[in-house]
Scaffold this active site. Sequence first.
Site, PDB file in Angstrom:
ATOM      1  N   VAL A  85     -49.507  30.577 -13.934  1.00  0.00           N
ATOM      2  CA  VAL A  85     -48.290  30.954 -14.642  1.00  0.00           C
ATOM      3  C   VAL A  85     -48.675  31.551 -15.998  1.00  0.00           C
ATOM      4  CG1 VAL A  85     -46.092  30.179 -15.594  1.00  0.00           C
ATOM      5  CG2 VAL A  85     -46.984  29.132 -13.494  1.00  0.00           C
ATOM      6  N   LYS A  86     -48.265  32.797 -16.194  1.00  0.00           N
ATOM      7  CA  LYS A  86     -48.631  33.535 -17.401  1.00  0.00           C
ATOM      8  C   LYS A  86     -47.487  33.450 -18.411  1.00  0.00           C
ATOM      9  CE  LYS A  86     -50.771  38.013 -18.494  1.00  0.00           C
ATOM     10  NZ  LYS A  86     -51.020  39.372 -17.924  1.00  0.00           N
TER      11      LYS A  86
END
Length: 217
Positions: free
Chosen positions: A86-87
């Site tokens: 997850v960025k």
Amino acid sequence: MKFFIDTANLDQIREAQSMGILDGVTTNPSLMAKEGIKGHDAIIEHYKTICSIVDGDVSAEVFATDFDGMIKEGEELAALDSQIVVKLPCTKDGIKAVKYFSAKGIKTNCTLVFTVGQALLAAKAGATYVSPFVGRLDDIASDGIDLVAHIVEVFERYGYATQVLAASIRHTQHIIQCLDAGADVATCPLKAIEGLLNHPLTDKGLATFVADSQKMI
């Protein structure tokens, strides 16, 4: 140093994978838009396809800028595949989200990092990766590679496990400089990676070998 390809283009991802050197993929909303990918369902399916092509981590960026929105999007993305990272942006809410996902064992990439202080906060929150932007700093007459080296030094000194993922790589020389700076990962366009193969003496030597082989035949 690991090589990630920074694109949402499936053909380029497949080409990098076929070379046998690809360790992962990074994407962002701009790269998705460049490929004409629109709508929630299309984005989700695109990430699924990327995960089916590569073996390593795939950074999937949230669109939300508030904590609740980041958590909602991030949980959905993380549920797609164990490869998903997850960025999250390096903001106050982004750091809170990094801590939230870290506590749940979900990998994160804290992006848009432009100072060692930002990188430090992301590492303390438990980020899997931090992404200092090399090219964008160079664009404003700052030194992106120097930032990468500084973050590497600080993480090593204090024992942080967070990996330094050098981003905004513009050309092949940036890759070499990231090697020297000690980056754990460089995420690059395919053209920059292929540029590592280029040398006039290789071309000249190959031409000689081909010519000599024809004489033997």
